[in-house]
Design an enzyme around this catalytic site. Structure first.
Site, short mmCIF file in Angstrom:
data_model
loop_
_atom_site.label_atom_id
_atom_site.label_comp_id
_atom_site.label_asym_id
_atom_site.label_seq_id
_atom_site.Cartn_x
_atom_site.Cartn_y
_atom_site.Cartn_z
CE LYS A 37 66.92 89.17 79.53
NZ LYS A 37 68.17 89.73 79.06
CB THR A 41 64.72 86.16 72.87
OG1 THR A 41 65.94 86.71 73.12
CG2 THR A 41 63.75 87.25 72.64
CB ALA A 110 66.46 91.66 75.64
N GLY A 111 69.65 92.48 74.62
CA GLY A 111 70.39 92.99 73.41
C GLY A 111 70.61 94.51 73.92
#
Ligand SMILES: Nc1ncnc2c1ncn2[C@@H]1O[C@H](COP(=O)(O)OP(=O)(O)OP(=O)(O)O)[C@@H](O)[C@H]1O
Ligand SMILES: [Mg+2]
Length: 218
Positions: A37, A41, A110-111
């Protein structure tokens, strides 16, 4: 030459981390795997690496736990700004250079794909640098056709290779067919919402249901 998949999604919270855990359990007998990863956040409440270590039943050698780790649970560009720092693709690249080359890497985004990383660059810029085919995690529920087709279009427009789609949630045949037809892609698995999230449950599902037709690494 790096090998692996970049696991992205139509949104945050769609199930990328659970799918990564399943991928670890499904393929580790076929090839040495690793999970990474690069940008996390909200690290105080969300630690995807710890989740995959647990639900993916991972050995330490299968995890590369380094990367940008930011406190605020917001988009990476903003989380970095709030921490008084900037995310540089060159820094992520040098971390990627430390990934063991004898492993196939499951890299989690991420997202979604157009999440900004800094003032100029988006997640897709980082995906292009890494050069791994994208596996798109999408919901099954209404709204997913539009979100998934938009994601696939953004990837294709940037010449990023798409390995397929995994749908998460209550099975929806019509939505699956629409995504395959209009997105010109394959749904390689439909993951239910598990009542209990444990390594055993995720592992059993992965071995029985994930990529049954064996399309993923073709
Ligand atoms: N197959 C599933 N069964 C049960 N719960 C699930 C499943 N997939 C996801 N969830 C629930 O949804 C939450 C969000 O999923 P997940 O952490 O995988 O999202 P994500 O796409 O990785 O998000 P992020 O963008 O933050 O990395 C999980 O913590 C879990 O509670
Ligand atoms: Mg995640």
């Amino acid at each position: 030459m790096r090998r692996g998949l970049f696991v992205t999604g139509t949104d945050t919270g769609v199930g990328k981390t659970i799918v990564c855990s399943a991928l670890m359990q499904r393929y580790r007998d076929e090839r040495p795997l690793g999970y990474w990863k690069p940008v996390q956040t909200g690290i105080e409440q969300d630690d995807d690496t710890a989740v995959v270590r647990d639900l993916g039943d991972c050995a330490e050698v299968e995890i590369f736990d380094e990367g940008v780790r930011l406190r605020n649970p917001v988009s990476p560009h903003l989380a970095a700004r709030l921490s008084g720092t900037t995310i540089a693709l060159a820094d992520l690249e040098s971390l990627a250079g430390r990934l063991a080359t004898d492993r196939t890497w499951i890299v989690e985004g991420a997202g979604g794909v157009l999440v900004p990383l800094n003032d100029r660059e988006l997640m897709t810029d980082w995906m292009a640098r890494l050069g791994l085919p994208a596996l798109v995690v999408a919901r099954t529920a209404v709204g997913t056709i539009n979100h998934t087709l938009l994601t696939l279009e953004a990837l294709k427009q940037r010449s990023l290779k798409v390995a397929g789609v995994v749908m998460v949630g209550e099975r929806n045949e019509e939505n699956r067919h629409a995504i395959e037809h209009y997105g010109r892609t394959r749904v390689i698995a439909e993951m239910p919402l598990f009542r209990e999230l444990t390594a055993a449950v995720v592992g059993d599902w992965a071995r029985d249901e994930l990529d049954r037709a064996g399309h993923l690494w073709r």
